[in-house]
Design an enzyme around this catalytic site. Structure first.
Site, PDB file in Angstrom:
ATOM      1  CE  LYS A   1      -1.093   5.094   8.278  1.00 30.50           C
ATOM      2  NZ  LYS A   1      -0.346   4.869   7.233  1.00 30.50           N
TER       3      LYS A   1
ATOM      4  CG  ASP B   1       5.648   3.537   2.014  1.00 31.82           C
ATOM      5  OD1 ASP B   1       5.329   3.740   2.973  1.00 31.82           O
ATOM      6  OD2 ASP B   1       4.720   3.051   1.604  1.00 31.82           O
TER       7      ASP B   1
ATOM      8  CG  PHE C   1      -2.312   1.359   1.391  1.00 28.74           C
ATOM      9  CD1 PHE C   1      -2.950   1.403   0.434  1.00 28.74           C
ATOM     10  CD2 PHE C   1      -1.702   2.231   2.227  1.00 28.74           C
ATOM     11  CE1 PHE C   1      -3.686   2.294   0.685  1.00 28.74           C
ATOM     12  CE2 PHE C   1      -2.047   3.034   2.454  1.00 28.74           C
ATOM     13  CZ  PHE C   1      -3.538   3.351   1.444  1.00 28.74           C
TER      14      PHE C   1
HETATM   15  C1  LIG Z   1      -0.589   4.894   5.184  1.00 29.73           C
HETATM   16  C2  LIG Z   1       0.119   4.039   4.246  1.00 29.73           C
HETATM   17  C3  LIG Z   1       0.562   5.524   3.272  1.00 29.73           C
HETATM   18  C4  LIG Z   1      -0.236   6.373   2.970  1.00 29.73           C
HETATM   19  O1  LIG Z   1       0.288   7.748   4.018  1.00 29.73           O
HETATM   20  P1  LIG Z   1      -1.361   8.240   4.331  1.00 29.73           P
HETATM   21  O2  LIG Z   1      -0.178   9.668   5.370  1.00 29.73           O
HETATM   22  O3  LIG Z   1      -2.826   7.954   4.160  1.00 29.73           O
HETATM   23  O4  LIG Z   1      -1.729   9.049   2.481  1.00 29.73           O
HETATM   24  C5  LIG Z   1       1.458   4.776   2.453  1.00 29.73           C
HETATM   25  N1  LIG Z   1       2.303   3.949   2.367  1.00 29.73           N
HETATM   26  C6  LIG Z   1       1.948   2.426   3.891  1.00 29.73           C
HETATM   27  C7  LIG Z   1       2.953   1.955   4.123  1.00 29.73           C
HETATM   28  C8  LIG Z   1       0.931   3.797   4.695  1.00 29.73           C
HETATM   29  O5  LIG Z   1       1.038   2.616   5.805  1.00 29.73           O
END
Ligand SMILES: *Cc1c(COP(=O)(O)O)cnc(C)c1O
Length: 395
Positions: free
Chosen positions: A247, A218, A133
């Site tokens: 986050k 990521d 994601f």
């Molecule tokens: C939550 C998340 C995102 C997106 O972050 P947002 O602040 O919701 O745009 C991207 N990559 C990973 C791994 C995530 O857990």
């Protein structure tokens, strides 16, 4: 059929019937005064718990001084944040933005621009992984276009090749003359707390070096202390060229960052990217306060020790309740219970008993307590999970 009536709040979320009103540490209270233990942290965001006094102090004192200026001017707190992220990671340069999706956006832009700047604009494709994601922007949903995320949003962004997570042969087969980079979550969060094997990450690093590609991590969810290290890559022994954070970085204040080596970032010259809000004085002050706490000598080791206790308890419970828990996954405070019943039902059952958790794909219930959770709170949380299992058995 087009439905012409819509709630005032765009109905893109299915919300649980609870509204939290107050938080302190790992505890939450709803608008009926009921107390909950928070093992979700707003999806790995409030990593230092709710209303941490040092964060409240940083936010309120900055709020009384200056909220926003612009990246047209010097922002000392932003400079300090960048210097500290650089001093404590592989990176040599930092761009600060407002969310995970934005951090991924510049991560991909930077990789493409790196090759453009070298006179290789044809090197623009990025290999990504099933189950990953990367946010809800066009870049994020194009990177791994599952029907759930991407249906109806075509045309998507071109240039992504999705391969099975952990499948090195598939990665090798996907590498072509236009491949620029590999983008991976070292631990998939939304995908169900699926950790890449360190050997797999090391092999990706080697492929990137051999084929002159960039390795993009990521760490939006698994970074900022979740794994027991400041960044997940540290514990996995593999260093990326570019890394996205968000986050946990603001402890609840919206802020994201893209960290990179000088070489990877070489194409990002004056005027190639920007953000109105990114790194503003308020956000930078709070992120610096988060780093004050997380970088304190012994903080990570202590969190990792408590996380070990939680994992041990969960492992024991999985052994006692195979009818509820099929597997315990993850490390540190990014843990997952693969459940026998639908994960959403289990999350609802925990919630009824006062424990907040987060569902993920692959039938996994995520446990993402604040890194500051106490041993007593860990025992309380485990007690609730045990209670839920015993009730299910009796039913
Ligand atoms: C939550 C998340 C995102 C997106 O972050 P947002 O602040 O919701 O745009 C991207 N990559 C990973 C791994 C995530 O857990």
């Amino acid at each position: 059929m087009l439905n012409s009536s819509v709630p005032t709040l765009l109905p893109v979320y299915k919300r649980m019937d609870v509204a939290f009103e107050r938080g302190l540490g790992a505890q939450l209270w709803d608008d009926r005064g009921r107390r909950y233990l928070d093992f979700g942290s707003g999806i790995a965001v409030t990593g230092l718990g709710h209303c941490h006094p040092h964060l409240v102090e940083a936010l309120t004192s900055q709020a009384n001084a200056l909220w926003h200026t612009s990246n047209l001017y010097e922002i000392p707190a932003l400079q300090k944040l960048a210097d500290r992220l650089v001093a404590n990671s592989f990176a040599e340069t930092v761009f600060v933005c407002n969310s995970g999706a934005e951090a991924i956006e510049i991560t991909v832009k930077m990789a493409r621009r790196h090759f453009f700047a070298r006179g290789l604009p044809g090197r623009h494709r990025v290999i990504t992984f099933e189950g990953a994601f990367h946010g809800r922007t066009m870049t994020g949903i194009s990177a791994v276009p599952t029907p759930k995320m991407a249906e109806g949003f075509a045309p998507l962004l071109e240039g992504f090749d999705v391969v099975p997570f952990g499948d090195l042969a598939a990665v090798q087969a996907a590498i072509g003359p236009s491949t620029a980079a590999i983008l991976i979550e070292p631990i998939q969060g939304e995908g169900g707390i699926r950790a890449a094997e360190p050997g797999f990450l090391a092999a990706l690093r080697q492929l990137c070096d051999e084929h002159d590609m960039l390795l993009l991590f990521d760490e939006v969810q698994c970074g900022l202390g979740r794994t027991g290290n400041m960044f997940a890559y540290e514990g996995m022994g593999v260093v990326p060229d570019i890394m996205a954070l968000a986050k946990g970085l603001g402890g609840g204040f919206p802020i994201g960052a893209c960290l990179a080596t000088a070489r990877a970032a070489a194409g990002m010259t004056y005027g190639t990217h920007g953000s109105t809000f990114g790194g503003n004085p308020l956000g930078s002050a709070v992120a610096n306060a988060v780093l004050d706490v997380m970088l304190k000598e012994g903080f990570m080791a202590d969190a990792a020790r408590r996380a070990g206790v939680l994992r041990e308890r969960l492992q024991g419970m999985a052994a006692r309740h195979p009818e509820m828990i099929a597997e315990v996954r993850g490390k540190g405070f990014i843990l997952g219970l693969r459940t026998v019943q639908p994960a959403g039902d289990v999350v609802a059952r925990f919630m009824e008993l006062g424990l907040v958790t987060i569902p993920a794909s692959d039938n996994v219930v995520r446990l993402l307590p604040p890194l500051t959770v106490t041993l007593d709170e860990i025992e309380e949380g485990v007690g609730i999970i045990e209670q839920a299992a015993s009730r299910a058995e009796a039913a």
